[in-house]
Write an enzyme that holds these catalytic residues in place. Structure first.
Site, PDB file in Angstrom:
ATOM      1  N   LEU A 125       0.845  -1.195   0.000  1.00 16.11           N
ATOM      2  CA  LEU A 125       0.000   0.000   0.000  1.00 16.11           C
ATOM      3  C   LEU A 125       0.877   1.240   0.000  1.00 16.11           C
ATOM      4  O   LEU A 125       1.649   1.470   0.935  1.00 16.11           O
ATOM      5  CB  LEU A 125      -0.909   0.001   1.235  1.00 16.11           C
ATOM      6  CG  LEU A 125      -1.806   1.231   1.404  1.00 16.11           C
ATOM      7  CD1 LEU A 125      -2.840   1.307   0.289  1.00 16.11           C
ATOM      8  CD2 LEU A 125      -2.485   1.221   2.770  1.00 16.11           C
ATOM      9  N   HIS A 229       5.131   2.025  12.855  1.00 16.51           N
ATOM     10  CA  HIS A 229       5.850   3.240  12.472  1.00 16.51           C
ATOM     11  C   HIS A 229       4.869   4.420  12.398  1.00 16.51           C
ATOM     12  O   HIS A 229       3.732   4.255  11.936  1.00 16.51           O
ATOM     13  CB  HIS A 229       6.518   3.026  11.114  1.00 16.51           C
ATOM     14  CG  HIS A 229       7.500   4.083  10.743  1.00 16.51           C
ATOM     15  ND1 HIS A 229       7.119   5.325  10.284  1.00 16.51           N
ATOM     16  CD2 HIS A 229       8.860   4.090  10.773  1.00 16.51           C
ATOM     17  CE1 HIS A 229       8.194   6.049  10.030  1.00 16.51           C
ATOM     18  NE2 HIS A 229       9.266   5.333  10.322  1.00 16.51           N
TER      19      HIS A 229
END
Length: 359
Positions: A125, A229
């Site tokens: 993605l 993250h």
């Protein structure tokens, strides 16, 4: 207009430009034309039905039709670990007890696992930073669930998604420095790249087969186990909305969380609806506050767009331009799903998740 469709070999240069912008951590989108073309071709072969299950992948692009430019990419791997091992760490527990000393210790551990073999995977993605607005990212991520709802038989019963773990702006991972580097003696970015390009034999050769006690790791490494993250948090939230959850598996390189769900429990399978197309010169149906994803459900030529009006009595109005973009005719049937989860549905999902954790 923003259109989602299958990837094509003619998209290579646009995909290469996206790969250059992807940065660290997205190993399936590296700026290497030959490898990118090989993956694009694998996706095209999958749609044409000439690829073995172990190599099947569906790749979709988000195209700005006014600019005739691909500005995003997403994918679904059909079955993991059938042609090469699929590794992750399972966060488990080891119990040590001594009746003589009156000591009972329950210690968290990391254990090398292949538990997600033969699962489907949400992957690759990436959206051009210049287009991260107007629900483009949400559309790109969630259209995969709409596709799965239409063609559930193509996929496995469980679907997973590896979230990028924490690393700093220079690509250094505290988890890798404390775990992987001790066994591989190479930099995190190199190990991540080798794994992402299919060179995984070194994992089996060098990774420990015995549990790693988390309490023996530096605090910096302990803190990032299962952490996502910062740049990946929005993508993680979107997957949570669709029913995926962290079930104790993390990436062996950066410690990032792996989210998973049974396909039958995905929101798209429960809430997507069908409607009959009515082609009109002007939309008269009431506007919605949240856009709807609309897909044609044509396997050989899958396409999806966003609209801001809901069907009435099972009929959805489309302009001639919208119908042409979707490649549908009057009275064709389309599949639709709200791009956003209602507050009521979010509460239901949270309650279900809490009960699952308690169990």
């Amino acid at each position: 207009m923003m259109l989602i469709r299958y990837i094509q070999t003619t998209d290579l240069e646009d995909i290469y430009q996206l790969a250059e912008k992807a940065g660290f951590g997205l190993t399936s989108l590296q700026p290497h034309r030959e490898k990118l073309m090989a993956r694009i071709q694998r996706a095209c072969d999958t749609v044409q039905g000439i690829t073995q299950k172990a190599d099947q992948v569906y790749l979709f692009v988000l195209e700005d039709t006014q600019m005739n430019k691909v500005i995003g990419l997403c994918g679904i791997e059909v079955a993991l670990g059938l042609s090469e091992p699929w590794y992750n760490f399972h966060v488990g527990t080891q119990v040590h007890t001594s009746n003589a000393l009156g000591v009972y210790k329950s210690l968290p551990t990391l254990f090398l696992s292949n538990d997600h073999t033969n699962c489907s995977e949400l992957c690759t993605l990436f959206l051009d930073p210049d287009y991260r607005q107007n629900d483009n990212g949400r559309f790109l991520s969630k259209v995969r669930f709409l596709f799965i709802a239409a063609f559930q038989s193509l996929f496995e019963k469980k679907i997973v998604a590896e979230m990028r773990g924490y690393s700093d702006e220079n690509g250094h991972s505290p988890f890798w420095d404390s775990v992987g580097y001790k066994f591989f003696n190479i930099e995190f970015t190199q190990a991540d790249y080798l794994s992402g390009t299919g060179q995984k034999a070194f994992i089996a050769e060098l990774m420990p087969r015995y549990p790693i006690y988390i309490d023996m790791l530096p605090v910096e490494a302990q803190k990032v186990i299962g952490l996502v993250h910062p740049n990946t948090v929005p993508a993680s939230k979107l997957l949570h909305e669709e029913g995926l959850r962290f079930q104790g598996y993390v990436d062996i390189f950066d410690g990032g969380a792996t989210l998973e769900a049974d396909v039958e429990n995905l929101r798209a399978l429960k809430q997507s609806q069908s409607a009959t197309v009515e082609i009109v010169s002007e939309i008269s149906q009431a506007q919605t506050t949240s856009p709807l994803m609309i897909a044609n459900d044509h396997y050989a030529d899958y396409k999806a767009i966003l609209v801001f009006h809901a069907p009435v009595d099972g009929v959805l109005q489309l302009t001639e331009q919208q119908a042409a973009q979707l490649n549908v005719q009057e009275h064709d049937v389309v599949r639709l799903l709200s791009i956003r989860v209602s507050e009521q549905d979010a509460v239901k999902q949270l309650s279900h998740h809490t009960l699952g954790e308690a169990a």
